[in-house]
Design a protein around this motif. Structure first.
Motif, PDB file in Angstrom:
ATOM      1  N   ILE A  77     -16.727 -43.925  85.909  1.00  0.00           N
ATOM      2  CA  ILE A  77     -16.687 -42.605  85.263  1.00  0.00           C
ATOM      3  C   ILE A  77     -15.243 -42.242  84.934  1.00  0.00           C
ATOM      4  O   ILE A  77     -14.921 -41.835  83.815  1.00  0.00           O
ATOM      5  CB  ILE A  77     -17.305 -41.514  86.171  1.00  0.00           C
ATOM      6  N   LEU A  78     -14.366 -42.408  85.905  1.00  0.00           N
ATOM      7  CA  LEU A  78     -12.966 -42.025  85.676  1.00  0.00           C
ATOM      8  C   LEU A  78     -12.298 -42.927  84.649  1.00  0.00           C
ATOM      9  O   LEU A  78     -11.430 -42.496  83.898  1.00  0.00           O
ATOM     10  CB  LEU A  78     -12.173 -42.054  86.982  1.00  0.00           C
ATOM     11  N   GLY A  79     -12.737 -44.208  84.606  1.00  0.00           N
ATOM     12  CA  GLY A  79     -12.178 -45.132  83.629  1.00  0.00           C
ATOM     13  C   GLY A  79     -12.507 -44.716  82.208  1.00  0.00           C
ATOM     14  O   GLY A  79     -11.759 -44.997  81.278  1.00  0.00           O
ATOM     15  N   GLY A  80     -13.636 -44.016  82.031  1.00  0.00           N
ATOM     16  CA  GLY A  80     -14.111 -43.716  80.689  1.00  0.00           C
ATOM     17  C   GLY A  80     -13.736 -42.340  80.177  1.00  0.00           C
ATOM     18  O   GLY A  80     -14.066 -41.988  79.062  1.00  0.00           O
ATOM     19  N   ILE A  81     -13.107 -41.517  80.966  1.00  0.00           N
ATOM     20  CA  ILE A  81     -12.816 -40.162  80.505  1.00  0.00           C
ATOM     21  C   ILE A  81     -11.369 -39.783  80.800  1.00  0.00           C
ATOM     22  O   ILE A  81     -10.717 -40.414  81.618  1.00  0.00           O
ATOM     23  CB  ILE A  81     -13.739 -39.115  81.183  1.00  0.00           C
ATOM     24  N   ALA A  82     -10.943 -38.753  80.120  1.00  0.00           N
ATOM     25  CA  ALA A  82      -9.565 -38.311  80.328  1.00  0.00           C
ATOM     26  C   ALA A  82      -9.463 -37.391  81.538  1.00  0.00           C
ATOM     27  O   ALA A  82      -8.390 -37.139  82.039  1.00  0.00           O
ATOM     28  CB  ALA A  82      -9.069 -37.589  79.081  1.00  0.00           C
ATOM     29  N   ALA A  83     -10.602 -36.883  82.014  1.00  0.00           N
ATOM     30  CA  ALA A  83     -10.579 -35.921  83.119  1.00  0.00           C
ATOM     31  C   ALA A  83     -10.021 -36.558  84.381  1.00  0.00           C
ATOM     32  O   ALA A  83      -9.930 -37.782  84.494  1.00  0.00           O
ATOM     33  CB  ALA A  83     -11.982 -35.397  83.365  1.00  0.00           C
ATOM     34  N   HIS A  84      -9.674 -35.704  85.349  1.00  0.00           N
ATOM     35  CA  HIS A  84      -9.104 -36.246  86.575  1.00  0.00           C
ATOM     36  C   HIS A  84     -10.022 -36.053  87.776  1.00  0.00           C
ATOM     37  O   HIS A  84      -9.605 -36.176  88.893  1.00  0.00           O
ATOM     38  CB  HIS A  84      -7.717 -35.669  86.839  1.00  0.00           C
ATOM     39  N   HIS A  85     -11.298 -35.761  87.490  1.00  0.00           N
ATOM     40  CA  HIS A  85     -12.248 -35.552  88.573  1.00  0.00           C
ATOM     41  C   HIS A  85     -13.589 -36.184  88.199  1.00  0.00           C
ATOM     42  O   HIS A  85     -14.104 -35.938  87.109  1.00  0.00           O
ATOM     43  CB  HIS A  85     -12.426 -34.039  88.805  1.00  0.00           C
ATOM     44  N   ALA A  86     -14.139 -36.994  89.090  1.00  0.00           N
ATOM     45  CA  ALA A  86     -15.475 -37.571  88.877  1.00  0.00           C
ATOM     46  C   ALA A  86     -16.303 -37.312  90.116  1.00  0.00           C
ATOM     47  O   ALA A  86     -15.777 -37.285  91.229  1.00  0.00           O
ATOM     48  CB  ALA A  86     -15.378 -39.066  88.611  1.00  0.00           C
ATOM     49  N   SER A  87     -17.622 -37.118  89.916  1.00  0.00           N
ATOM     50  CA  SER A  87     -18.475 -36.903  91.084  1.00  0.00           C
ATOM     51  C   SER A  87     -19.829 -37.549  90.869  1.00  0.00           C
ATOM     52  O   SER A  87     -20.293 -37.691  89.735  1.00  0.00           O
ATOM     53  CB  SER A  87     -18.618 -35.406  91.370  1.00  0.00           C
TER      54      SER A  87
ATOM     55  N   ALA B  17     -20.388 -37.480  96.310  1.00  0.00           N
ATOM     56  CA  ALA B  17     -19.041 -38.023  96.514  1.00  0.00           C
ATOM     57  C   ALA B  17     -18.184 -37.597  95.330  1.00  0.00           C
ATOM     58  O   ALA B  17     -18.675 -37.530  94.192  1.00  0.00           O
ATOM     59  CB  ALA B  17     -19.075 -39.532  96.633  1.00  0.00           C
ATOM     60  N   HIS B  18     -16.928 -37.277  95.610  1.00  0.00           N
ATOM     61  CA  HIS B  18     -16.005 -36.798  94.573  1.00  0.00           C
ATOM     62  C   HIS B  18     -14.718 -37.604  94.619  1.00  0.00           C
ATOM     63  O   HIS B  18     -14.231 -37.928  95.697  1.00  0.00           O
ATOM     64  CB  HIS B  18     -15.674 -35.318  94.809  1.00  0.00           C
ATOM     65  N   ARG B  19     -14.210 -37.924  93.442  1.00  0.00           N
ATOM     66  CA  ARG B  19     -12.921 -38.621  93.367  1.00  0.00           C
ATOM     67  C   ARG B  19     -11.972 -37.843  92.471  1.00  0.00           C
ATOM     68  O   ARG B  19     -12.340 -37.427  91.373  1.00  0.00           O
ATOM     69  CB  ARG B  19     -13.110 -40.035  92.812  1.00  0.00           C
ATOM     70  N   LEU B  20     -10.773 -37.630  92.982  1.00  0.00           N
ATOM     71  CA  LEU B  20      -9.716 -36.999  92.189  1.00  0.00           C
ATOM     72  C   LEU B  20      -8.626 -38.024  91.937  1.00  0.00           C
ATOM     73  O   LEU B  20      -8.176 -38.695  92.866  1.00  0.00           O
ATOM     74  CB  LEU B  20      -9.113 -35.803  92.941  1.00  0.00           C
ATOM     75  N   ARG B  21      -8.208 -38.120  90.689  1.00  0.00           N
ATOM     76  CA  ARG B  21      -7.062 -38.979  90.365  1.00  0.00           C
ATOM     77  C   ARG B  21      -5.795 -38.397  90.980  1.00  0.00           C
ATOM     78  O   ARG B  21      -5.734 -37.187  91.218  1.00  0.00           O
ATOM     79  CB  ARG B  21      -6.816 -38.932  88.859  1.00  0.00           C
ATOM     80  N   PRO B  22      -4.768 -39.232  91.162  1.00  0.00           N
ATOM     81  CA  PRO B  22      -3.471 -38.679  91.592  1.00  0.00           C
ATOM     82  C   PRO B  22      -3.034 -37.552  90.651  1.00  0.00           C
ATOM     83  O   PRO B  22      -3.152 -37.672  89.432  1.00  0.00           O
ATOM     84  CB  PRO B  22      -2.530 -39.885  91.490  1.00  0.00           C
ATOM     85  N   GLY B  23      -2.610 -36.451  91.236  1.00  0.00           N
ATOM     86  CA  GLY B  23      -2.191 -35.302  90.443  1.00  0.00           C
ATOM     87  C   GLY B  23      -3.359 -34.472  89.933  1.00  0.00           C
ATOM     88  O   GLY B  23      -3.160 -33.511  89.196  1.00  0.00           O
ATOM     89  N   GLY B  24      -4.582 -34.815  90.320  1.00  0.00           N
ATOM     90  CA  GLY B  24      -5.761 -34.145  89.802  1.00  0.00           C
ATOM     91  C   GLY B  24      -6.133 -32.890  90.582  1.00  0.00           C
ATOM     92  O   GLY B  24      -5.634 -32.640  91.676  1.00  0.00           O
ATOM     93  N   ALA B  25      -7.034 -32.104  89.985  1.00  0.00           N
ATOM     94  CA  ALA B  25      -7.531 -30.893  90.643  1.00  0.00           C
ATOM     95  C   ALA B  25      -8.970 -30.663  90.210  1.00  0.00           C
ATOM     96  O   ALA B  25      -9.393 -31.132  89.158  1.00  0.00           O
ATOM     97  CB  ALA B  25      -6.667 -29.693  90.281  1.00  0.00           C
ATOM     98  N   ALA B  26      -9.708 -29.963  91.033  1.00  0.00           N
ATOM     99  CA  ALA B  26     -11.084 -29.587  90.696  1.00  0.00           C
ATOM    100  C   ALA B  26     -11.323 -28.178  91.210  1.00  0.00           C
ATOM    101  O   ALA B  26     -11.011 -27.868  92.355  1.00  0.00           O
ATOM    102  CB  ALA B  26     -12.082 -30.554  91.317  1.00  0.00           C
ATOM    103  N   ASP B  27     -11.867 -27.332  90.318  1.00  0.00           N
ATOM    104  CA  ASP B  27     -12.175 -25.961  90.722  1.00  0.00           C
ATOM    105  C   ASP B  27     -13.692 -25.801  90.707  1.00  0.00           C
ATOM    106  O   ASP B  27     -14.329 -25.972  89.675  1.00  0.00           O
ATOM    107  CB  ASP B  27     -11.510 -24.976  89.761  1.00  0.00           C
ATOM    108  N   PHE B  28     -14.274 -25.494  91.859  1.00  0.00           N
ATOM    109  CA  PHE B  28     -15.734 -25.438  91.977  1.00  0.00           C
ATOM    110  C   PHE B  28     -16.275 -24.020  91.847  1.00  0.00           C
ATOM    111  O   PHE B  28     -17.480 -23.811  91.960  1.00  0.00           O
ATOM    112  CB  PHE B  28     -16.159 -26.048  93.313  1.00  0.00           C
ATOM    113  N   GLY B  29     -15.387 -23.046  91.645  1.00  0.00           N
ATOM    114  CA  GLY B  29     -15.882 -21.676  91.604  1.00  0.00           C
ATOM    115  C   GLY B  29     -16.534 -21.329  92.923  1.00  0.00           C
ATOM    116  O   GLY B  29     -16.075 -21.731  93.983  1.00  0.00           O
ATOM    117  N   ARG B  30     -17.634 -20.578  92.828  1.00  0.00           N
ATOM    118  CA  ARG B  30     -18.355 -20.266  94.057  1.00  0.00           C
ATOM    119  C   ARG B  30     -19.857 -20.397  93.859  1.00  0.00           C
ATOM    120  O   ARG B  30     -20.357 -20.321  92.741  1.00  0.00           O
ATOM    121  CB  ARG B  30     -17.997 -18.870  94.566  1.00  0.00           C
ATOM    122  N   ALA B  31     -20.569 -20.608  94.952  1.00  0.00           N
ATOM    123  CA  ALA B  31     -22.026 -20.742  94.893  1.00  0.00           C
ATOM    124  C   ALA B  31     -22.589 -20.269  96.214  1.00  0.00           C
ATOM    125  O   ALA B  31     -21.905 -20.303  97.244  1.00  0.00           O
ATOM    126  CB  ALA B  31     -22.424 -22.196  94.646  1.00  0.00           C
TER     127      ALA B  31
END
Ligand code: GTQ
Ligand code: FE2
Length: 354
Positions: free
Chosen positions: A234-244, A264-278
Motif C-alpha cells: 500500500i505504501l509503495g503505491g501511494i504518496a501518503a505516509h500512512h497505511a492501515s 495494523a498501521h504503518r507510518l513512514r519516517p516523518g509521517g503522521a496520522a490524525d484519527f479524529g475522534r470516535a
C-alpha cells in the motif's frame, strides 16, 4: 435541575424526596451525570511502557508459578480512571502475559473473547479448540467466545504477549461464564502451522462446507509476514505516509469477532496520522519503530512494546520521526452493531458524522 432549588425550602417536597428514597426511587431531575452532552470518559488516556512492564513481568515469572486457579501469569493494565478495577478501558481488559521456558497455562474457556499480539519470543503455542498455533512476534491470535484455549512454551526462552479481552463489557452485561480444562495432548515442539490456517488462511479461498460463517472468524491466527507485505505494498503505491489494514473474517468478511476490531498501521519516517475522534475505546501497541501519540490532552512518546489507551470520544493523533508499525484493537464492532458509533473526522469542528 431547576426544581432542586426548592430543596430544603419546601417541607412537602422534602417529604417527597424522603419517601422516594424509602421506595427505592430516584428523580431523574436530580441526576447530574446521566444525560450528558457527550460521554464522560471512564477510562483516561494512559500508556504502559515496555521498559517498566517487562521487568515486572520477569519478576512475576521468577516469583509466581502458574497454578490451577490463577491459570495465567498476567499483569493486567489498570487504567487510573477505572477506580481500581483492573480494566484498561470501559469495555476491555488488556495485559502483558509471560510464560517461561517449558511452562504451560492450562486449558479453559470463557465467554469473554480474547486476542493476543505476540511481542517477544518465537515458538510458543496456543491451542484453540485443540488446534495448535505456533506464534512468533507480530502474529495475532484469536481465542473467541467459549473456545477452549491453553498456552505452551516448549522453547528455551520466555515469551511475552499482549492480551486484550472484551472482559469489562462481558462482566457489565452479566454474561461471564468460565470453565476449566481438559488439557489437550502436548503439541510437541514445533507444530507445522494450524489447521485453521491451512483451511482458511489462503486469501480468497474458503471451504464450502465445514466451519466458518459463525459469529467469529474460523481463522485463529494472522501472520505478521502477511500484514507486513500488504502494508508495504500500500505504501509503495501511494504518496501518503500512512497505511492501515484490518484483520477480517475470511468467510463473512467482517471483523474477526463480534466485539473486537483489530488493525495494523504503518507510518513512514516523518509521517503522521490524525484519527479524529470516535465512540468506543481502543488499545494501541507499538510493534516496531517509535512515535509520539497525542490522546486527548496527553502526549506519549512510544517505543516497541508500549501500549496506550484511546478512550471513547478522545481525539487521537500519531506522528513519527523514524517510522512505526502499530497494532490496535478496539470495541468498534459493538458500537456499530448497537447504532452507537459516532465519528468526528479531524478538524471537523463540532460536526460529527453518524
Ligand atoms: O490467556 O486465557 O489476560 O483467560 C485474561 C484472561 C488472558 C488467557 C488474560 C485469560 C487469559
Ligand atoms: Fe483465557
Amino acid at each position: 435541575v431547576a426544581t432542586t432549588r426548592f430543596q430544603g425550602e419546601n417541607p412537602e417536597l422534602d417529604g417527597l424526596y424522603g419517601d422516594l428514597a424509602e421506595a427505592d426511587l430516584q428523580p431523574l431531575w436530580l441526576q447530574e451525570r446521566l444525560l450528558t452532552a457527550a460521554p464522560p470518559q471512564r477510562s483516561v488516556p494512559f500508556c504502559w511502557k515496555a521498559k517498566d512492564v517487562y521487568p515486572l513481568a520477569e519478576r512475576a515469572r521468577r516469583l509466581v508459578p502458574i497454578e490451577r486457579g490463577g491459570d495465567r501469569r498476567v499483569l493486567m493494565f489498570s487504567n487510573p480512571g477505572m477506580g481500581g478495577w483492573c480494566m484498561a478501558t470501559s469495555t476491555m481488559s488488556a495485559a502483558i502475559q509471560i510464560l517461561g521456558p517449558g511452562e504451560i497455562a492450562p486449558a479453559h474457556r470463557h465467554t469473554a473473547a480474547a486476542i493476543r499480539f505476540i511481542l517477544e519470543g518465537s515458538g510458543a503455542v496456543t491451542l484453540v479448540d485443540g488446534d495448535a498455533i505456533p506464534m512468533i512476534p507480530g502474529d495475532l491470535v484469536l481465542t473467541p467466545n467459549w473456545t477452549w484455549h491453553e498456552h505452551h512454551n516448549p522453547t528455551d526462552e520466555r515469551v511475552l504477549w499482549l492480551d486484550v479481552l472484551d472482559l469489562a463489557l462481558v462482566i457489565w452485561l452479566d454474561a461471564m461464564f468460565f470453565e476449566p480444562g481438559p488439557d489437550a495432548p502436548d503439541p510437541g515442539p514445533s507444530p507445522s502451522g494450524s489447521t485453521s490456517e491451512r483451511r482458511f488462511g489462503r486469501s480468497g479461498i474458503v471451504p464450502v462446507s465445514g466451519a466458518g460463517g459463525g459469529a467469529y472468524s474460523p481463522l485463529f491466527v494472522y501472520r505478521w509476514s502477511d500484514v507486513d507485505a500488504v502494508l508495504d505494498d500500500i505504501l509503495g503505491g501511494i504518496a501518503a505516509h500512512h497505511a492501515s489494514v484490518r484483520y477480517s473474517d475470511p468467510v463473512r468478511g467482517g471483523d474477526v469477532m463480534p466485539t473486537l476490531r483489530c488493525e495494523a498501521h504503518r507510518l513512514r519516517p516523518g509521517g503522521a496520522a490524525d484519527f479524529g475522534r470516535a465512540t468506543g475505546s481502543a488499545m494501541w501497541t507499538v510493534f516496531t519503530g517509535e512515535g509520539v501519540a497525542s490522546v486527548g490532552d496527553s502526549t506519549f512518546e512510544v517505543e516497541p512494546g508500549d501500549t496506550y489507551v484511546v478512550p471513547s470520544w478522545c481525539p487521537h493523533r500519531l506522528e513519527t520521526a523514524a517510522g512505526a508499525d502499530l497494532f490496535t484493537v478496539g470495541d468498534a464492532p459493538t458500537f456499530e452493531a448497537l447504532g452507537l458509533m459516532r465519528r468526528r473526522p479531524p478538524d471537523a469542528g463540532e460536526r460529527s458524522e453518524r
